[in-house]
Scaffold this motif. Sequence first.
Motif, PDB file in Angstrom:
ATOM      1  N   ALA A 119       4.015  -9.644   3.685  1.00 11.37           N
ATOM      2  CA  ALA A 119       2.918  -8.785   3.957  1.00 11.37           C
ATOM      3  C   ALA A 119       3.096  -7.856   4.756  1.00 11.37           C
ATOM      4  CB  ALA A 119       1.490  -9.373   4.090  1.00 11.37           C
ATOM      5  N   ALA A 120       2.645  -6.543   4.473  1.00 13.47           N
ATOM      6  CA  ALA A 120       2.969  -5.588   5.440  1.00 13.47           C
ATOM      7  C   ALA A 120       2.065  -5.559   6.779  1.00 13.47           C
ATOM      8  CB  ALA A 120       2.514  -4.084   4.628  1.00 13.47           C
ATOM      9  N   GLU A 121       2.423  -5.234   7.879  1.00 11.09           N
ATOM     10  CA  GLU A 121       1.816  -5.259   9.059  1.00 11.09           C
ATOM     11  C   GLU A 121       1.327  -4.030   9.502  1.00 11.09           C
ATOM     12  OE1 GLU A 121       0.783  -7.921  10.722  1.00 11.09           O
ATOM     13  OE2 GLU A 121       2.270  -9.509  10.002  1.00 11.09           O
ATOM     14  N   PRO A 122       0.004  -3.719  10.034  1.00 13.82           N
ATOM     15  CA  PRO A 122      -0.920  -5.136  10.300  1.00 13.82           C
ATOM     16  C   PRO A 122      -1.498  -5.363   8.846  1.00 13.82           C
ATOM     17  CG  PRO A 122      -2.107  -3.089  10.611  1.00 13.82           C
ATOM     18  CD  PRO A 122      -0.455  -2.729  10.319  1.00 13.82           C
ATOM     19  N   VAL A 123      -1.857  -6.744   8.764  1.00 10.64           N
ATOM     20  CA  VAL A 123      -2.438  -7.321   7.526  1.00 10.64           C
ATOM     21  C   VAL A 123      -3.937  -6.900   7.338  1.00 10.64           C
ATOM     22  CG1 VAL A 123      -2.962  -9.509   6.200  1.00 10.64           C
ATOM     23  CG2 VAL A 123      -1.054  -9.488   7.649  1.00 10.64           C
ATOM     24  N   THR A 124      -3.994  -6.283   6.393  1.00 11.48           N
ATOM     25  CA  THR A 124      -5.502  -5.786   5.721  1.00 11.48           C
ATOM     26  C   THR A 124      -5.566  -6.115   4.564  1.00 11.48           C
ATOM     27  OG1 THR A 124      -4.375  -3.646   5.036  1.00 11.48           O
ATOM     28  CG2 THR A 124      -4.949  -3.827   7.454  1.00 11.48           C
ATOM     29  N   PRO A 125      -7.074  -5.865   4.018  1.00 14.86           N
ATOM     30  CA  PRO A 125      -7.184  -6.049   2.831  1.00 14.86           C
ATOM     31  C   PRO A 125      -6.662  -5.347   1.744  1.00 14.86           C
ATOM     32  CG  PRO A 125      -9.115  -5.938   3.901  1.00 14.86           C
ATOM     33  CD  PRO A 125      -8.162  -5.614   4.996  1.00 14.86           C
ATOM     34  N   THR A 126      -6.094  -3.889   2.092  1.00 11.97           N
ATOM     35  CA  THR A 126      -5.298  -3.395   1.224  1.00 11.97           C
ATOM     36  C   THR A 126      -3.828  -3.948   1.064  1.00 11.97           C
ATOM     37  OG1 THR A 126      -6.613  -1.329   1.722  1.00 11.97           O
ATOM     38  CG2 THR A 126      -4.244  -0.972   0.866  1.00 11.97           C
ATOM     39  N   SER A 127      -3.286  -4.208   2.319  1.00 12.39           N
ATOM     40  CA  SER A 127      -1.691  -4.865   2.358  1.00 12.39           C
ATOM     41  C   SER A 127      -1.658  -6.056   1.519  1.00 12.39           C
ATOM     42  CB  SER A 127      -1.458  -5.075   3.811  1.00 12.39           C
ATOM     43  OG  SER A 127      -2.060  -5.993   4.396  1.00 12.39           O
ATOM     44  N   ILE A 128      -2.884  -6.876   1.659  1.00 13.04           N
ATOM     45  CA  ILE A 128      -2.805  -8.319   0.902  1.00 13.04           C
ATOM     46  C   ILE A 128      -3.044  -7.757  -0.604  1.00 13.04           C
ATOM     47  CG2 ILE A 128      -4.094 -10.095   0.108  1.00 13.04           C
ATOM     48  CD1 ILE A 128      -2.668 -10.533   2.613  1.00 13.04           C
ATOM     49  N   SER A 129      -3.905  -6.724  -1.078  1.00 11.10           N
ATOM     50  CA  SER A 129      -4.082  -6.475  -2.432  1.00 11.10           C
ATOM     51  C   SER A 129      -2.691  -5.916  -2.911  1.00 11.10           C
ATOM     52  CB  SER A 129      -4.931  -5.296  -2.921  1.00 11.10           C
ATOM     53  OG  SER A 129      -6.010  -5.902  -2.757  1.00 11.10           O
ATOM     54  N   GLU A 130      -1.826  -5.041  -2.081  1.00 15.99           N
ATOM     55  CA  GLU A 130      -0.693  -4.543  -2.450  1.00 15.99           C
ATOM     56  C   GLU A 130       0.550  -5.836  -2.458  1.00 15.99           C
ATOM     57  OE1 GLU A 130       0.077  -1.706   0.541  1.00 15.99           O
ATOM     58  OE2 GLU A 130      -0.957  -0.103  -0.481  1.00 15.99           O
ATOM     59  N   LEU A 131       0.569  -6.822  -1.705  1.00 13.55           N
ATOM     60  CA  LEU A 131       1.299  -7.857  -1.688  1.00 13.55           C
ATOM     61  C   LEU A 131       1.162  -8.523  -2.963  1.00 13.55           C
ATOM     62  CD1 LEU A 131       3.215  -9.738  -0.637  1.00 13.55           C
ATOM     63  CD2 LEU A 131       1.399 -10.989   0.709  1.00 13.55           C
ATOM     64  N   CYS A 132       0.023  -8.800  -3.458  1.00 10.10           N
ATOM     65  CA  CYS A 132      -0.299  -9.600  -4.642  1.00 10.10           C
ATOM     66  C   CYS A 132       0.455  -8.707  -5.954  1.00 10.10           C
ATOM     67  CB  CYS A 132      -1.655  -9.737  -4.920  1.00 10.10           C
ATOM     68  SG  CYS A 132      -2.383 -11.162  -3.631  1.00 10.10           S
ATOM     69  N   GLU A 133       0.126  -7.431  -5.830  1.00  9.08           N
ATOM     70  CA  GLU A 133       0.761  -6.568  -7.010  1.00  9.08           C
ATOM     71  C   GLU A 133       2.199  -6.454  -6.785  1.00  9.08           C
ATOM     72  OE1 GLU A 133      -1.088  -2.660  -6.682  1.00  9.08           O
ATOM     73  OE2 GLU A 133      -3.063  -3.619  -7.126  1.00  9.08           O
ATOM     74  N   THR A 134       2.854  -6.327  -5.721  1.00 12.02           N
ATOM     75  CA  THR A 134       4.213  -6.548  -5.580  1.00 12.02           C
ATOM     76  C   THR A 134       4.830  -7.844  -6.180  1.00 12.02           C
ATOM     77  OG1 THR A 134       4.077  -5.131  -3.643  1.00 12.02           O
ATOM     78  CG2 THR A 134       6.331  -6.496  -3.824  1.00 12.02           C
ATOM     79  N   ILE A 135       4.218  -8.850  -5.815  1.00 13.99           N
ATOM     80  CA  ILE A 135       4.693 -10.035  -6.550  1.00 13.99           C
ATOM     81  C   ILE A 135       4.643 -10.315  -7.803  1.00 13.99           C
ATOM     82  CG2 ILE A 135       4.122 -12.705  -6.512  1.00 13.99           C
ATOM     83  CD1 ILE A 135       3.185 -12.435  -3.663  1.00 13.99           C
ATOM     84  N   LEU A 136       3.492  -9.735  -8.347  1.00 15.87           N
ATOM     85  CA  LEU A 136       3.426  -9.661  -9.869  1.00 15.87           C
ATOM     86  C   LEU A 136       4.631  -8.753 -10.357  1.00 15.87           C
ATOM     87  CD1 LEU A 136      -0.368  -9.615 -10.868  1.00 15.87           C
ATOM     88  CD2 LEU A 136       1.355 -11.243 -11.885  1.00 15.87           C
ATOM     89  N   ARG A 137       4.634  -7.581  -9.636  1.00  8.32           N
ATOM     90  CA  ARG A 137       5.457  -6.348 -10.319  1.00  8.32           C
ATOM     91  C   ARG A 137       7.067  -7.080 -10.209  1.00  8.32           C
ATOM     92  NH1 ARG A 137       4.265  -2.992  -6.718  1.00  8.32           N
ATOM     93  NH2 ARG A 137       2.417  -2.135  -8.126  1.00  8.32           N
ATOM     94  N   GLY A 138       7.346  -8.008  -9.119  1.00  5.83           N
ATOM     95  CA  GLY A 138       8.492  -8.840  -9.128  1.00  5.83           C
ATOM     96  C   GLY A 138       8.953  -9.807 -10.441  1.00  5.83           C
ATOM     97  N   VAL A 139       8.039 -10.113 -10.933  1.00  3.31           N
ATOM     98  CA  VAL A 139       7.831 -11.090 -12.268  1.00  3.31           C
ATOM     99  C   VAL A 139       8.401 -10.415 -13.114  1.00  3.31           C
ATOM    100  CG1 VAL A 139       6.748 -12.280 -13.783  1.00  3.31           C
ATOM    101  CG2 VAL A 139       5.947 -12.512 -11.530  1.00  3.31           C
ATOM    102  N   PHE A 140       8.237  -9.128 -13.527  1.00 10.08           N
ATOM    103  CA  PHE A 140       8.553  -8.390 -14.701  1.00 10.08           C
ATOM    104  C   PHE A 140       9.800  -7.255 -14.070  1.00 10.08           C
ATOM    105  CE2 PHE A 140       3.858  -9.636 -15.130  1.00 10.08           C
ATOM    106  CZ  PHE A 140       4.107 -10.212 -16.411  1.00 10.08           C
ATOM    107  N   ALA A 141       9.944  -6.910 -13.013  1.00  9.17           N
ATOM    108  CA  ALA A 141      10.952  -5.937 -12.811  1.00  9.17           C
ATOM    109  C   ALA A 141      11.826  -6.609 -11.816  1.00  9.17           C
ATOM    110  CB  ALA A 141      10.260  -4.724 -12.535  1.00  9.17           C
ATOM    111  N   GLY A 142      11.925  -7.919 -11.513  1.00 10.98           N
ATOM    112  CA  GLY A 142      12.708  -8.273 -10.550  1.00 10.98           C
ATOM    113  C   GLY A 142      13.406  -9.599 -11.062  1.00 10.98           C
ATOM    114  N   ASP A 143      13.463 -10.659  -9.745  1.00  8.03           N
ATOM    115  CA  ASP A 143      13.869 -11.926 -10.106  1.00  8.03           C
ATOM    116  C   ASP A 143      12.522 -12.876 -10.210  1.00  8.03           C
ATOM    117  OD1 ASP A 143      14.482 -14.712  -9.542  1.00  8.03           O
ATOM    118  OD2 ASP A 143      16.433 -13.916  -8.777  1.00  8.03           O
ATOM    119  N   LEU A 144      12.225 -13.510 -11.212  1.00 11.92           N
ATOM    120  CA  LEU A 144      11.011 -14.248 -11.171  1.00 11.92           C
ATOM    121  C   LEU A 144      11.142 -15.239 -10.204  1.00 11.92           C
ATOM    122  CD1 LEU A 144       8.482 -15.293 -12.779  1.00 11.92           C
ATOM    123  CD2 LEU A 144       9.741 -16.419 -14.307  1.00 11.92           C
TER     124      LEU A 144
END
Length: 209
Positions: A121-146
Amino acid sequence: MHRDHPRPILQPTYSFDWIIGSDEPGAAHRLAQETSWALLDRVRQGADATVVERVVGLAAGSGIDDIAELWSHQGAHSLAGLLWRLYLLRRVAASDPEGTADLFRRGASLAVTIDPAVAGAAEPVTPTSISELCETILRGVFAGDLAVALDRASSYCRILSLGAADLADDRDAHDDAHAAQLTTRSLRYSTLAQELHGGARRWRDGTLE
């Protein structure tokens, strides 16, 4: 790393409604497997950033509703079950960004493992950075290493489990009911962490259904 899987013909909503209520043994399970593998294969083979973003965006809207009933009943030994868990994490973070960020900050401050670094998660941890983290994880499923995406999600869940347990301790003296809810949430996040970690292992060894 994944097995070959038959590509289903895309079906309209009424077909999903019919098969979910079907008496045919295993019909919903088969369709859940087919839709999850077809989605993963199609997006990965296309490697189109626009398509990836559209698929990630399903978690923030109603686009996943047609397959939610199918995937939500699948175990963590299957791709469908794992995708549902990842989408669920994204939906939870979107529905309560402040609360989720608070749990993550609490958990990260207590972690004695590398989970905060793995989750990323990007620092400082904010609601926005948590949302971005969840999206990054999902993006990694389809465009990275599952497997990497699943391991990141597993670390994320372990941190939230710690945070929920810590908040439960704070609430215990003032609100027993809320403390009990938080304790249950902590256990659920811990279970999710184990399931996602197991999914990463299955993907790597080729046994994911």
